[in-house]
Design an enzyme around this catalytic site. Structure first.
Site, PDB file in Angstrom:
ATOM      1  N   HIS A  55     -15.060  23.753  37.501  1.00 25.71           N
ATOM      2  CA  HIS A  55     -14.603  23.621  36.287  1.00 25.71           C
ATOM      3  C   HIS A  55     -14.070  25.118  35.613  1.00 25.71           C
ATOM      4  O   HIS A  55     -13.060  24.801  34.747  1.00 25.71           O
ATOM      5  CB  HIS A  55     -15.980  23.116  35.314  1.00 25.71           C
ATOM      6  CG  HIS A  55     -15.562  23.038  33.881  1.00 25.71           C
ATOM      7  ND1 HIS A  55     -14.954  21.719  33.463  1.00 25.71           N
ATOM      8  CD2 HIS A  55     -16.027  23.600  32.673  1.00 25.71           C
ATOM      9  CE1 HIS A  55     -14.838  22.206  32.181  1.00 25.71           C
ATOM     10  NE2 HIS A  55     -15.300  23.052  31.791  1.00 25.71           N
ATOM     11  N   HIS A 106     -14.023  15.668  29.461  1.00 27.00           N
ATOM     12  CA  HIS A 106     -15.452  15.673  29.181  1.00 27.00           C
ATOM     13  C   HIS A 106     -15.971  14.528  29.846  1.00 27.00           C
ATOM     14  O   HIS A 106     -16.520  13.674  29.253  1.00 27.00           O
ATOM     15  CB  HIS A 106     -15.715  15.987  27.628  1.00 27.00           C
ATOM     16  CG  HIS A 106     -16.603  16.980  27.541  1.00 27.00           C
ATOM     17  ND1 HIS A 106     -17.745  16.840  26.687  1.00 27.00           N
ATOM     18  CD2 HIS A 106     -16.768  18.270  27.990  1.00 27.00           C
ATOM     19  CE1 HIS A 106     -18.556  18.074  26.800  1.00 27.00           C
ATOM     20  NE2 HIS A 106     -18.005  18.795  27.442  1.00 27.00           N
ATOM     21  N   ARG A 127     -12.101  23.987  19.128  1.00 26.87           N
ATOM     22  CA  ARG A 127     -12.490  25.168  19.103  1.00 26.87           C
ATOM     23  C   ARG A 127     -11.616  26.097  19.788  1.00 26.87           C
ATOM     24  O   ARG A 127     -11.049  27.287  19.631  1.00 26.87           O
ATOM     25  CB  ARG A 127     -13.846  25.649  19.677  1.00 26.87           C
ATOM     26  CG  ARG A 127     -15.008  25.186  18.840  1.00 26.87           C
ATOM     27  CD  ARG A 127     -16.298  25.862  19.066  1.00 26.87           C
ATOM     28  NE  ARG A 127     -16.799  25.599  20.403  1.00 26.87           N
ATOM     29  CZ  ARG A 127     -17.297  24.408  20.836  1.00 26.87           C
ATOM     30  NH1 ARG A 127     -17.464  23.321  19.619  1.00 26.87           N
ATOM     31  NH2 ARG A 127     -17.754  24.057  21.986  1.00 26.87           N
ATOM     32  N   ASN A 515      -1.253  19.108  29.926  1.00 29.57           N
ATOM     33  CA  ASN A 515      -1.820  17.851  30.815  1.00 29.57           C
ATOM     34  C   ASN A 515      -3.392  17.916  30.961  1.00 29.57           C
ATOM     35  O   ASN A 515      -3.836  18.888  30.684  1.00 29.57           O
ATOM     36  CB  ASN A 515      -1.077  18.069  32.244  1.00 29.57           C
ATOM     37  CG  ASN A 515      -1.408  19.339  32.922  1.00 29.57           C
ATOM     38  OD1 ASN A 515      -2.485  19.748  33.126  1.00 29.57           O
ATOM     39  ND2 ASN A 515      -0.260  20.133  33.185  1.00 29.57           N
ATOM     40  N   ASN A 553      -5.499  21.253  32.009  1.00 30.79           N
ATOM     41  CA  ASN A 553      -6.872  21.272  32.494  1.00 30.79           C
ATOM     42  C   ASN A 553      -6.857  20.291  33.702  1.00 30.79           C
ATOM     43  O   ASN A 553      -6.214  19.605  34.150  1.00 30.79           O
ATOM     44  CB  ASN A 553      -7.600  20.474  31.220  1.00 30.79           C
ATOM     45  CG  ASN A 553      -8.894  20.448  31.608  1.00 30.79           C
ATOM     46  OD1 ASN A 553      -9.461  19.255  31.733  1.00 30.79           O
ATOM     47  ND2 ASN A 553      -9.781  21.420  31.619  1.00 30.79           N
TER      48      ASN A 553
END
Lengths: 755, 223
Positions: A55, A106, A127, A515, A553
């Site tokens: 991650h 997520h 954020r 993306n 991501n």
């Protein structure tokens, strides 16, 4: 509580450590020992293990992602103020405005705990945008679920939707679009992607780095707790002593809990700090919490960093340094501030009742040193944590069954009889993927802040950036996972093409791409092949369209057992519109007397189509042909049509083809139409050929517009007229469908499933 | 013509309310929750959002904010006050208006364009509308169901103090389809829908909401 210090680690070189439980491989653990010249402390092990996770480190994707920057030309880079590697990409949109936007996944937390998983997904991406120095302006949520009628979808979907809404609504950010897609491969692995867009003046861009020896490191926002501590909890001794008050250590779920009110206050506080120009560097705390923020800030800066970990305000007792470092408690930010600005910084935080604590300072040298009551518990070169993690060039193999999949052409599927076409239009409109998503989107506030010009179900969301000039931006996210499964290279380009087309359809000029690449396990060579192909396809497509990828991501391991999800590279395209009053709406009927024109060409293309999926449960053949040159031309024509006021409505043709576009444009515009088609009516209505848009042109502009299309070489065809007197969609030779009946079909599906 | 717009921590629609005031020709004045200061304004808007996170009960904490004590005093002297959405909830908690707002009957947050019927055009905030006119403005709330006991409802209905009523399907289970009410003197108005989001057809469904802010400017100028 005994704390594992550096000194202790030096004295106990052979102590066994639970590195495997933390997800580190033997050779990765050996490399950490090599870097440090000793075994890592618990805190160091916690930091390396979270930062070297897939991650955070992108270790399986890095070798492929660099293709994006390799293929980005100087010309494409011209408007880019920040790109891949920063918290979010930033684009100059003119008039001194910069736009930052990014999407993030997520997925796994949202399966475990739908409401909080989705909520904190929104919080995290907001954020990221804030950390660039921008005011967050809007969010979008591409969502994917298992079959609409599956019991687990009933558990997951309402929670995820409520979480997205609950958090975003309370933050005061309009939700302007997204996707809701159902497919069996997402059962057990829903996709929750969240995109945020923000704006700032070009000179206000903030980058995440810690510079200037002596500058202070401030942690502000929420307190740090035990929530969101994943694997690191194995570092906590099972025989933890009783001083914390509990007989046995209380484990909290590793999905974080969001507090949107705290985040809203944090946003306003940060924006006031930016306006006062007292922030040298800023970083949000997301995945891997303080471990990530401190190592990334230090790694990107020009010095080292010293952090006094015991100063971190906690909301749980007895937390170990390793837990504090890896806690993913939400709504926290980390800033670097000049000593002389410290009082002013604290005053702004006090005004907003935001807890702010000086936890350390920028030091000379190149070490990140973390102490716990003056004992050193972590002493590492930050680059080895944040930027020089492991990189894997994983095996890639084209799946053995790919040829068979592509050879299984939809041509063999029985086509509907002519008499069945009209009922098919209605039943297709009621199928879960094509049905109105109003049940979902009406749980999202789309009006707050008063800048929303277009929102769902429009082709793209559009936000006014500047009230004095009416300059604005448009955004769309798209991906058809079935296309990508059939051909990942073409599928990624089709996702790009659709998002590009959607943005242009509302009158905006596409300028940049982000993306969110959702795939199965990178340890499966077939998945890596899909990934590599998709990245190549997307990057090559961007070169052809001349717009850069500014960020993105990657989410791997999206699979249930050995079955991976459909490869789902969600592509977001950002467009700019000089004057949002020139936007093109989706619904017809705004002007008296409109002609319906179909721009582009229709071929017989049913591979991966919604029709094959809904009617036959079939996935095979090849996806529709990609034609990016045509997409670009189409985009130019649409933008010109908007600028010169020649178009009164436009709607992109995608899933479900012309039939679905007609249904939607009539229902959204609340007006009927008469349509005349030629050739094979089934192909005309349901083929999913790309680079097509249905437009409504006021009769007075018809000739001017069609002349322009002809002159530019864009095929166009008159397919009907808007009929303000009619309350039906009439298709010549087939008959007519009353709008009330269509509306019931289109809008009834989701409420029937989820109310 | 100075119109105060209060910002609590968690207020969201303050910028929209300020914009609506400007569109109507007034001067928007920012008021801060922690100040005992109304800055010499002629009227006050308590905007929408989630004041203090709405964590205890919507509006329950905000009513104790220093600025609200000033608002209550000023309202008692006849100052026009408008509460929108969370602002309506706060005015009810502050007892400037009777009743309470509870969770929508279907338990979901609802954001939609909503038709309202103007039931009373004699308040400080509705004089620009025709009696019985229907207007289209956004509704966006999770706790918008208006509740009051029988006698309060009878009193509101009997005195013509229901200002707006939902047209068509009741979106949140409000008693008597009530969308907005007013104080006995017609100076304080609270409603769940958002007129400040309907001041031009570019960013709202219509400009039907602007009438409320124009009405205020009229009423203050006349006074």
């Amino acid at each position: 509580m005994t704390v594992d210090t550096v000194k202790n680690a030096e004295n106990t070189p052979d102590q066994e450590q639970p590195y495997k439980e933390l997800g580190l491989k033997d050779d990765e653990y050996a490399r950490i020992k090599d870097i440090l010249g000793r075994r890592p402390t618990d805190a160091e092990l916690a930091m390396y293990s979270v930062m070297w996770s897939e991650h955070c480190s992108y270790k399986s994707s890095k070798v492929h992602l660099k293709y994006f920057s390799e293929t980005t030309t100087d010309e494409m880079r011209e408007k880019m103020l920040a790109g891949i590697g920063e918290n979010a990409g930033v684009v100059d949109i003119g008039d001194g405005w910069a736009i930052t936007f990014k999407a993030e996944s997520h997925n796994h937390p949202s399966y475990v705990e739908p409401y909080q998983g989705a909520a904190t997904g929104v919080g995290g991406i907001v954020r990221d945008i804030l950390a660039m120095g921008a005011r967050p302006l809007a969010v979008m949520d591409p969502l994917r679920f298992g079959p609409a009628d599956a019991p687990d979808t009933r558990r997951v979907l309402p929670g995820i939707v409520a979480g997205v809404g609950g958090y975003g609504n309370c933050l005061g950010l309009p939700n302007i679009g997204g996707e809701v897609v159902f497919d069996a491969t997402y059962a057990g692995n829903p996709l929750v992607n969240a995109l945020c867009v923000g704006a700032m003046r070009v000179e206000d861009l903030h980058l995440a780095h810690a510079s200037g020896t002596g500058n202070k490191v401030i942690l502000f926002g929420a307190r740090t707790g035990l929530d969101g501590i994943g694997g690191v909890s194995v570092l906590a001794s099972e025989t933890f002593d009783d001083s914390a008050g509990a007989g046995k250590r209380k484990k909290l779920p590793s999905v974080q809990v969001g507090d949107p009110f705290t985040e809203k206050v944090l946003i306003e506080c940060c924006l006031e700090l930016f306006a006062e120009r007292i922030v040298v560097g800023i970083q949000d705390l997301g995945g891997a919490g303080l471990a990530c923020a401190t190592s990334e800030l230090a790694s990107a800066g020009d010095g080292g960093m010293r952090v006094h970990l015991e100063r971190v305000p906690l909301r749980a007792t007895g937390m170990t340094p390793a837990e504090i470092l890896s806690s993913e408690s939400q709504e926290r930010m980390c800033a670097v501030v000049r000593p002389e600005d410290l009082d002013a910084f604290m005053a702004v935080c006090a005004k907003w009742d935001v807890i702010a604590t000086e936890i350390g300072e920028v030091t000379e040298g190149d070490r990140l040193v973390i102490t716990w009551h003056d004992e050193v518990v972590l002493d590492v070169p930050p680059r080895t944590v944040a930027h020089e993690g492991p990189v894997y060039d994983r095996p890639i193999v084209r799946p053995a069954d790919q040829d068979a999949l592509q050879a299984d052409l939809p041509d063999r599927l029985p086509r509907p009889a002519r008499d069945d076409l009209l009922p098919l239009i209605k039943s297709m409109a009621a199928s879960p993927n094509l049905a109105s998503k109003r049940w979902v989107t009406q749980q999202y506030d789309r009006y707050v802040r008063g800048g929303t010009v277009l929102a769902q179900p429009a082709d793209s969301g559009m936000i006014r950036i500047d009230e004095s000039t009416n300059r604005g931006v448009a955004l769309s996210t798209d991906c058809n996972g079935r296309y990508t499964k059939l051909d990942p290279y073409a599928g990624a380009q089709l996702a790009l093409a659709e998002a590009y087309r959607n943005v242009a359809t509302t009158g905006a000029t596409p300028v940049a791409v982000t993306n969110c690449l959702n795939f199965g396990s990178p340890e499966d060579p077939a998945v890596m092949w899909q990934f590599e192909q998709a990245v190549k396809g997307l990057a090559d497509g961007c070169v052809e369209l001349g717009i850069p990828v500014t960020g993105g991501n990657v989410s791997f391991y999206n699979q249930t057992g050995s079955t991976a999800i459909l490869p789902t590279p969600v592509v977001g395209v950002l467009g700019v519109i000089d004057d949002v009053r020139r936007r093109i709406p989706t619904g017809i009927g705004a002007e008296a007397g409109e002609t319906l024109l179909l721009l582009g060409e229709t071929r017989e293309e049913f591979g991966g189509s919604e029709w094959a999926h809904v009617v036959h449960g079939h996935l095979g053949g090849l996806p529709p042909k990609v034609d990016l040159a045509r997409e670009k031309l189409l985009g130019e024509v649409l933008v010109a049509g908007s600028r010169d006021g020649m178009l009164s409505a436009a709607h992109d043709l995608s899933d479900g083809g012309l039939a679905q576009a007609l249904v939607e444009t009539c229902l959204i515009g609340e007006v009927g139409a008469r349509v005349f088609l030629e050739g094979d009516l089934f192909t005309e209505l349901f083929s999913e050929s790309t680079a097509r848009v249905l437009v409504a042109v006021p009769r007075t502009e018809e000739l001017r517009f069609t002349d322009m299309c002809t002159a530019r070489g864009l095929p166009w065809r008159k397919v009907g007229v808007v009929d303000p007197e009619s309350d039906a969609l009439e298709i010549q030779e087939l008959g007519s469908l009353p709008l009330a009946e269509l509306r019931e079909a289109w809008e009834g599906t989701l409420p029937a499933l989820f109310d | 013509m100075r119109v105060g717009v209060i910002t609590f921590p968690g207020t969201l629609d303050d910028v929209d309310a300020e914009r609506a005031v400007r569109y109507a020709g007034g001067e928007a004045v920012k008021l801060w929750h922690a100040d005992h200061d109304l800055k010499d304004v002629d009227a006050v808007i308590v905007p929408g959002g989630f004041s203090y996170g709405d964590y205890l009960r919507c509006g329950a904490i905000a009513r104790f904010a220093p600025v609200m004590q000033e608002v209550v005093d000023a309202a008692k002297k006849g100052m026009p006050v408008l509460g929108i959405c969370n602002g309506f909830q706060i005015l009810c908690e502050a007892h400037l208006l009777p009743g309470a707002l509870i969770r929508n009957h279907k338990l979901h947050f609802v954001c939609r364009d909503q038709w309202l019927k103007v039931e009373n055009n004699s308040t400080a905030w509705t004089s620009r509308y025709d009696q019985g006119a229907e207007i289209l403005v956004p509704l966006k709330s999770g706790e918008g169901g208006y509740q009051a006991d029988r006698s309060t409802l009878d009193e509101l209905e009997g005195e013509g103090r229901v200002v707006f009523r939902y047209v068509g399907e009741n979106p949140n289970g409000s008693r008597n389809d009530i969308a907005g009410i007013t104080s006995a003197n017609g100076r304080v108005v609270g409603l769940m829908p958002h007129p400040e989001h309907a001041i031009d057809a570019l960013t709202g469904p219509t400009d039907d909401g602007l009438g409320m802010f124009l009405s205020l400017v009229d009423s203050v100028v006349k006074a």
